[in-house]
Motif scaffolding. Sequence first.
Motif, PDB file in Angstrom:
ATOM      1  N   VAL A  99     -11.611   4.288  -2.240  1.00 19.37           N
ATOM      2  CA  VAL A  99     -10.465   5.082  -2.341  1.00 19.37           C
ATOM      3  C   VAL A  99      -9.713   5.145  -0.852  1.00 19.37           C
ATOM      4  O   VAL A  99      -8.666   4.982  -0.828  1.00 19.37           O
ATOM      5  N   ARG A 100     -10.609   5.421  -0.043  1.00 21.15           N
ATOM      6  CA  ARG A 100     -10.186   5.702   1.421  1.00 21.15           C
ATOM      7  C   ARG A 100      -9.508   4.461   1.947  1.00 21.15           C
ATOM      8  O   ARG A 100      -8.490   4.445   2.704  1.00 21.15           O
ATOM      9  N   LEU A 101     -10.176   3.191   1.669  1.00 19.40           N
ATOM     10  CA  LEU A 101      -9.561   1.922   2.038  1.00 19.40           C
ATOM     11  C   LEU A 101      -8.486   1.590   1.394  1.00 19.40           C
ATOM     12  O   LEU A 101      -7.440   1.270   2.199  1.00 19.40           O
ATOM     13  N   ALA A 102      -8.084   2.103   0.214  1.00 18.65           N
ATOM     14  CA  ALA A 102      -6.921   1.674  -0.357  1.00 18.65           C
ATOM     15  C   ALA A 102      -5.795   2.308   0.267  1.00 18.65           C
ATOM     16  O   ALA A 102      -4.582   2.131   0.310  1.00 18.65           O
ATOM     17  N   GLY A 103      -5.972   3.700   0.533  1.00 15.89           N
ATOM     18  CA  GLY A 103      -5.111   4.662   1.304  1.00 15.89           C
ATOM     19  C   GLY A 103      -4.743   4.099   2.640  1.00 15.89           C
ATOM     20  O   GLY A 103      -3.653   4.144   2.878  1.00 15.89           O
ATOM     21  N   THR A 104      -5.414   3.873   3.382  1.00 16.48           N
ATOM     22  CA  THR A 104      -5.294   3.476   4.748  1.00 16.48           C
ATOM     23  C   THR A 104      -4.590   2.060   4.762  1.00 16.48           C
ATOM     24  O   THR A 104      -3.836   1.673   5.585  1.00 16.48           O
ATOM     25  N   ALA A 105      -5.313   1.158   3.755  1.00 19.49           N
ATOM     26  CA  ALA A 105      -4.565   0.017   3.787  1.00 19.49           C
ATOM     27  C   ALA A 105      -3.086  -0.195   3.480  1.00 19.49           C
ATOM     28  O   ALA A 105      -2.297  -1.145   3.756  1.00 19.49           O
ATOM     29  N   ALA A 106      -2.939   0.638   2.409  1.00 21.57           N
ATOM     30  CA  ALA A 106      -1.270   0.785   1.825  1.00 21.57           C
ATOM     31  C   ALA A 106      -0.323   1.158   3.351  1.00 21.57           C
ATOM     32  O   ALA A 106       0.625   0.746   3.185  1.00 21.57           O
ATOM     33  N   SER A 107      -0.798   1.804   4.362  1.00 21.76           N
ATOM     34  CA  SER A 107      -0.245   2.254   5.434  1.00 21.76           C
ATOM     35  C   SER A 107      -0.293   1.050   6.683  1.00 21.76           C
ATOM     36  O   SER A 107       0.494   1.173   7.320  1.00 21.76           O
ATOM     37  N   ALA A 108      -1.363   0.256   6.660  1.00 24.26           N
ATOM     38  CA  ALA A 108      -1.643  -0.666   7.322  1.00 24.26           C
ATOM     39  C   ALA A 108      -0.610  -1.718   7.483  1.00 24.26           C
ATOM     40  O   ALA A 108      -0.302  -2.238   6.428  1.00 24.26           O
ATOM     41  N   ARG A 109      -0.196  -2.233   8.515  1.00 24.08           N
ATOM     42  CA  ARG A 109       0.669  -3.248   8.706  1.00 24.08           C
ATOM     43  C   ARG A 109       0.114  -4.627   8.120  1.00 24.08           C
ATOM     44  O   ARG A 109      -1.017  -5.117   8.560  1.00 24.08           O
ATOM     45  N   GLY A 110       0.773  -5.267   7.337  1.00 25.81           N
ATOM     46  CA  GLY A 110       0.300  -6.695   6.756  1.00 25.81           C
ATOM     47  C   GLY A 110      -0.876  -6.693   5.837  1.00 25.81           C
ATOM     48  O   GLY A 110      -1.134  -7.784   5.728  1.00 25.81           O
ATOM     49  N   ALA A 111      -1.241  -5.594   5.320  1.00 28.33           N
ATOM     50  CA  ALA A 111      -2.648  -5.739   4.829  1.00 28.33           C
ATOM     51  C   ALA A 111      -2.178  -6.569   3.342  1.00 28.33           C
ATOM     52  O   ALA A 111      -1.204  -6.185   2.472  1.00 28.33           O
ATOM     53  N   ILE A 112      -3.103  -7.305   2.929  1.00 25.18           N
ATOM     54  CA  ILE A 112      -2.709  -8.124   1.706  1.00 25.18           C
ATOM     55  C   ILE A 112      -4.038  -7.679   0.745  1.00 25.18           C
ATOM     56  O   ILE A 112      -5.237  -7.872   1.239  1.00 25.18           O
ATOM     57  N   ARG A 113      -3.721  -7.200  -0.448  1.00 26.92           N
ATOM     58  CA  ARG A 113      -4.697  -6.562  -1.441  1.00 26.92           C
ATOM     59  C   ARG A 113      -4.868  -7.770  -2.080  1.00 26.92           C
ATOM     60  O   ARG A 113      -4.268  -8.721  -2.887  1.00 26.92           O
ATOM     61  N   ILE A 114      -6.588  -8.086  -2.225  1.00 23.08           N
ATOM     62  CA  ILE A 114      -7.032  -9.019  -3.072  1.00 23.08           C
ATOM     63  C   ILE A 114      -7.869  -8.337  -4.171  1.00 23.08           C
ATOM     64  O   ILE A 114      -8.592  -7.568  -4.225  1.00 23.08           O
ATOM     65  N   ASP A 115      -7.539  -8.866  -5.543  1.00 22.91           N
ATOM     66  CA  ASP A 115      -8.028  -8.253  -6.675  1.00 22.91           C
ATOM     67  C   ASP A 115      -9.658  -8.986  -6.682  1.00 22.91           C
ATOM     68  O   ASP A 115      -9.610 -10.059  -6.960  1.00 22.91           O
ATOM     69  N   ALA A 116     -10.676  -8.147  -6.499  1.00 11.56           N
ATOM     70  CA  ALA A 116     -12.076  -8.865  -6.424  1.00 11.56           C
ATOM     71  C   ALA A 116     -12.848  -8.127  -7.782  1.00 11.56           C
ATOM     72  O   ALA A 116     -14.060  -8.163  -7.859  1.00 11.56           O
ATOM     73  N   GLY A 117     -11.993  -7.933  -8.738  1.00  8.42           N
ATOM     74  CA  GLY A 117     -12.608  -7.356 -10.014  1.00  8.42           C
ATOM     75  C   GLY A 117     -13.205  -8.415 -11.233  1.00  8.42           C
ATOM     76  O   GLY A 117     -13.974  -8.095 -11.857  1.00  8.42           O
ATOM     77  N   ALA A 118     -12.522  -9.585 -10.923  1.00 13.92           N
ATOM     78  CA  ALA A 118     -12.904 -10.588 -11.894  1.00 13.92           C
ATOM     79  C   ALA A 118     -14.067 -11.531 -11.569  1.00 13.92           C
ATOM     80  O   ALA A 118     -14.444 -12.221 -12.256  1.00 13.92           O
ATOM     81  N   GLY A 119     -14.623 -11.313 -10.316  1.00 13.18           N
ATOM     82  CA  GLY A 119     -15.806 -11.973 -10.156  1.00 13.18           C
ATOM     83  C   GLY A 119     -15.312 -12.790  -8.838  1.00 13.18           C
ATOM     84  O   GLY A 119     -14.353 -13.099  -8.251  1.00 13.18           O
ATOM     85  N   ILE A 120     -16.564 -13.609  -8.188  1.00 11.90           N
ATOM     86  CA  ILE A 120     -16.458 -14.238  -7.027  1.00 11.90           C
ATOM     87  C   ILE A 120     -15.568 -15.357  -7.172  1.00 11.90           C
ATOM     88  O   ILE A 120     -15.005 -15.565  -6.144  1.00 11.90           O
TER      89      ILE A 120
END
Length: 181
Positions: free
Chosen positions: A146-167
Amino acid sequence: MARLIHLNGAPGVGKSTIAERYVAEHPGVLNCDVDRLRGLVGGWREDFGGTGAIIRPVAQAMIRAHLAGGHDVVLPQLLADEVERARFRAVALESGHAYVHLLLQAPPGAARARFYRRPPGDPLHAVVRAVVDGEGGGDTIDDLDVRLAGTAASARGAIRIDAGAGIEDTYAAVLGALGGA
């Protein structure tokens, strides 16, 4: 231009697995796994946090040198603190290279479940597990996510990768974010 590819995320989300696969398929890329480097410092098992503070500047020097040679570096490292992320980002940018921040996130509870499914036998994981358990166990992993989601939302250029479906799907998404490289 070489790239520092920062795979960020909670314990158990797949950072190290993705990094290992990426370097196996991309000759010349350095897997700068800071947690593995801790094992090179005496007393790392007894003072995991303290050895992190010792080894991070060493990792940054390794990254700087490898980028200077024109080679990419993968950094599979949980960095929830923007100040720490900025130090690694600066290593790349100040030397004229790119910093790519990929935040691997799985659905709530998924990283926790993966973390506790890791097979025994890896001394590093045993120490990391003891550290996590000492700080609150699975709840700590969920809180970090949760903390990472919050800080990354404000981080310059962070790209979120959905890691929920498997490797496999996560790896494909990482490759896509890196331009298919």
